[in-house]
Motif scaffolding. Structure first.
Motif, PDB file in Angstrom:
ATOM      1  N   GLU A 186      -3.963   0.029  -9.951  1.00  0.00           N
ATOM      2  CA  GLU A 186      -4.422   1.269  -9.394  1.00  0.00           C
ATOM      3  C   GLU A 186      -3.846   2.429  -9.714  1.00  0.00           C
ATOM      4  O   GLU A 186      -2.700   2.420  -9.868  1.00  0.00           O
ATOM      5  CB  GLU A 186      -4.808   0.695  -7.865  1.00  0.00           C
ATOM      6  CG  GLU A 186      -5.532  -0.406  -7.389  1.00  0.00           C
ATOM      7  CD  GLU A 186      -5.910  -0.265  -5.907  1.00  0.00           C
ATOM      8  OE1 GLU A 186      -6.882  -0.999  -5.471  1.00  0.00           O
ATOM      9  OE2 GLU A 186      -5.190   0.291  -5.454  1.00  0.00           O
ATOM     10  N   GLY A 206      -4.356   4.004   0.040  1.00  0.00           N
ATOM     11  CA  GLY A 206      -4.864   2.906  -0.453  1.00  0.00           C
ATOM     12  C   GLY A 206      -4.578   2.513  -1.914  1.00  0.00           C
ATOM     13  O   GLY A 206      -5.168   1.932  -2.685  1.00  0.00           O
ATOM     14  N   ILE A 207      -3.269   3.011  -2.320  1.00  0.00           N
ATOM     15  CA  ILE A 207      -3.004   2.716  -3.743  1.00  0.00           C
ATOM     16  C   ILE A 207      -1.956   1.478  -3.522  1.00  0.00           C
ATOM     17  O   ILE A 207      -0.719   1.504  -3.373  1.00  0.00           O
ATOM     18  CB  ILE A 207      -2.173   3.790  -4.294  1.00  0.00           C
ATOM     19  CG1 ILE A 207      -3.125   5.057  -4.408  1.00  0.00           C
ATOM     20  CG2 ILE A 207      -1.945   3.450  -5.972  1.00  0.00           C
ATOM     21  CD1 ILE A 207      -2.308   6.343  -4.567  1.00  0.00           C
ATOM     22  N   ARG A 244       0.948  -1.271  -0.148  1.00  0.00           N
ATOM     23  CA  ARG A 244       0.163   0.011  -0.019  1.00  0.00           C
ATOM     24  C   ARG A 244       0.950   1.213   0.185  1.00  0.00           C
ATOM     25  O   ARG A 244       1.776   1.289   0.782  1.00  0.00           O
ATOM     26  CB  ARG A 244      -0.889  -0.006   1.313  1.00  0.00           C
ATOM     27  CG  ARG A 244      -1.460   1.022   1.469  1.00  0.00           C
ATOM     28  CD  ARG A 244      -2.488   0.921   2.860  1.00  0.00           C
ATOM     29  NE  ARG A 244      -2.772   2.069   3.451  1.00  0.00           N
ATOM     30  CZ  ARG A 244      -2.880   2.274   4.821  1.00  0.00           C
ATOM     31  NH1 ARG A 244      -2.888   1.095   5.626  1.00  0.00           N
ATOM     32  NH2 ARG A 244      -3.335   3.441   5.498  1.00  0.00           N
ATOM     33  N   PRO A 247      -9.026   0.518   0.292  1.00  0.00           N
ATOM     34  CA  PRO A 247      -9.827   1.615  -0.656  1.00  0.00           C
ATOM     35  C   PRO A 247      -9.208   2.786  -0.958  1.00  0.00           C
ATOM     36  O   PRO A 247      -8.582   3.418   0.016  1.00  0.00           O
ATOM     37  CB  PRO A 247     -11.149   1.808   0.133  1.00  0.00           C
ATOM     38  CG  PRO A 247     -11.028   1.471   1.449  1.00  0.00           C
ATOM     39  CD  PRO A 247     -10.056   0.394   1.693  1.00  0.00           C
ATOM     40  N   ILE A 248      -9.167   3.256  -2.118  1.00  0.00           N
ATOM     41  CA  ILE A 248      -8.529   4.497  -2.507  1.00  0.00           C
ATOM     42  C   ILE A 248      -9.303   5.506  -1.682  1.00  0.00           C
ATOM     43  O   ILE A 248     -10.400   5.678  -1.795  1.00  0.00           O
ATOM     44  CB  ILE A 248      -8.057   4.846  -3.911  1.00  0.00           C
ATOM     45  CG1 ILE A 248      -7.314   3.836  -4.527  1.00  0.00           C
ATOM     46  CG2 ILE A 248      -8.009   6.196  -4.126  1.00  0.00           C
ATOM     47  CD1 ILE A 248      -7.076   3.676  -6.140  1.00  0.00           C
ATOM     48  N   SER A 249      -8.617   6.562  -0.722  1.00  0.00           N
ATOM     49  CA  SER A 249      -9.593   7.095  -0.083  1.00  0.00           C
ATOM     50  C   SER A 249      -8.619   8.477   0.254  1.00  0.00           C
ATOM     51  O   SER A 249      -7.382   8.388   0.407  1.00  0.00           O
ATOM     52  CB  SER A 249     -10.052   6.604   1.067  1.00  0.00           C
ATOM     53  OG  SER A 249      -9.111   6.014   1.716  1.00  0.00           O
ATOM     54  N   SER A 309      -9.987   7.906 -10.202  1.00  0.00           N
ATOM     55  CA  SER A 309      -8.990   7.018  -9.676  1.00  0.00           C
ATOM     56  C   SER A 309      -9.465   5.656 -10.108  1.00  0.00           C
ATOM     57  O   SER A 309     -10.773   5.463 -10.778  1.00  0.00           O
ATOM     58  CB  SER A 309      -9.052   6.987  -8.211  1.00  0.00           C
ATOM     59  OG  SER A 309     -10.346   6.740  -7.465  1.00  0.00           O
ATOM     60  N   ASN A 310      -8.482   4.703  -9.870  1.00  0.00           N
ATOM     61  CA  ASN A 310      -8.949   3.492 -10.358  1.00  0.00           C
ATOM     62  C   ASN A 310      -8.709   2.421  -9.257  1.00  0.00           C
ATOM     63  O   ASN A 310      -7.726   2.183  -8.939  1.00  0.00           O
ATOM     64  CB  ASN A 310      -8.320   2.765 -11.491  1.00  0.00           C
ATOM     65  CG  ASN A 310      -8.817   1.402 -12.023  1.00  0.00           C
ATOM     66  OD1 ASN A 310      -9.961   1.329 -12.022  1.00  0.00           O
ATOM     67  ND2 ASN A 310      -7.532   0.444 -12.606  1.00  0.00           N
ATOM     68  N   ASP A 311      -9.512   1.869  -8.616  1.00  0.00           N
ATOM     69  CA  ASP A 311      -9.696   1.234  -7.398  1.00  0.00           C
ATOM     70  C   ASP A 311     -10.107  -0.229  -7.728  1.00  0.00           C
ATOM     71  O   ASP A 311     -11.158  -0.524  -8.179  1.00  0.00           O
ATOM     72  CB  ASP A 311     -10.476   1.435  -6.152  1.00  0.00           C
ATOM     73  CG  ASP A 311     -10.253   1.130  -4.676  1.00  0.00           C
ATOM     74  OD1 ASP A 311      -9.468   0.196  -4.745  1.00  0.00           O
ATOM     75  OD2 ASP A 311     -10.588   1.641  -3.977  1.00  0.00           O
ATOM     76  N   ILE A 316      -4.252   6.927  -9.419  1.00  0.00           N
ATOM     77  CA  ILE A 316      -5.066   8.296  -9.216  1.00  0.00           C
ATOM     78  C   ILE A 316      -4.648   9.043 -10.237  1.00  0.00           C
ATOM     79  O   ILE A 316      -3.660   8.973 -10.728  1.00  0.00           O
ATOM     80  CB  ILE A 316      -4.787   8.777  -7.752  1.00  0.00           C
ATOM     81  CG1 ILE A 316      -3.099   9.035  -7.826  1.00  0.00           C
ATOM     82  CG2 ILE A 316      -5.176   7.951  -6.647  1.00  0.00           C
ATOM     83  CD1 ILE A 316      -2.838   9.886  -6.395  1.00  0.00           C
TER      84      ILE A 316
END
Lengths: 54, 134
Positions: free
Chosen positions: B77, B71-72, A26, B54-56, B47-49, B79
């Protein structure tokens, strides 16, 4: 906060860009910074640089 | 986001709101030495999740303006962000990011359709040693 660096050559304009995940776990992205390199780029040199990307 | 204007107290609320929206929709401004694009601005562009964390937008005490895009965590994935370049030339690009302690992370900056339609300008970044999330 850690940082990675690279160089990109761009012409004036508004660009959409992506920060993509390639590998590892992450990541949390704080910011992306673009700083014009110190040495001015002559037009002829700039043309040569653009051709390197084609 | 801090906004400084030369307006006095008589500026109408409607006008102030209009200025606020104009600032929000304007690409990141150019400073004397360059431009800084905040990761959390992906909220404006997309973005692409693909799952996982989660991307946030996360509060982060050590981050620029105290927020970051989190969350990347999976290959593929991304942004999306926006930058306005005012001067042709070559730029040092820095991506400031965090990961778990001692974890390596690879990220890529991609400018789609540049220099030509269908092409991409890419630069890879590798964080070789995470320092944890602050």
């Amino acid at each position: 906060m850690s940082a990675g660096g690279a160089q990109v050559c761009l012409e004036p304009g508004v660009y959409m860009f992506l920060i993509e995940h390639l590998s590892g776990d992450r990541a949390r992205v704080d910011y992306v910074e673009f700083v014009l390199m110190d040495s001015p780029v002559e037009r002829s040199t700039w043309g040569a640089i653009k051709n390197m990307y084609r | 986001m801090s906004v400084t204007t030369g307006w006095g107290k008589r500026a109408s609320t409607g006008a102030a709101v209009a200025v606020l929206f104009a600032v929000m929709l304007t690409p990141a401004a150019w400073g004397a030495d360059g431009v800084r694009v905040e990761g959390e601005d992906y909220n404006l562009y997309g973005s692409n999740d693909l799952g996982g964390y989660p991307i946030s937008t996360e509060y982060c005490g050590s981050a620029s303006q105290y927020f970051a895009a989190d969350g990347i965590d999976r290959p593929g994935e991304w942004i999306m962000l926006q930058v306005m370049v005012e001067e042709a030339g070559c730029y040092d690009v820095t991506v400031a990011y965090q990961s778990y302690y001692q974890n390596a992370v690879g990220l890529r900056l991609r400018v789609p359709d540049y220099p030509e339609q269908g092409e991409s300008l890419v630069s890879d970044f590798t964080l070789t040693e995470g320092y944890g999330f602050g």
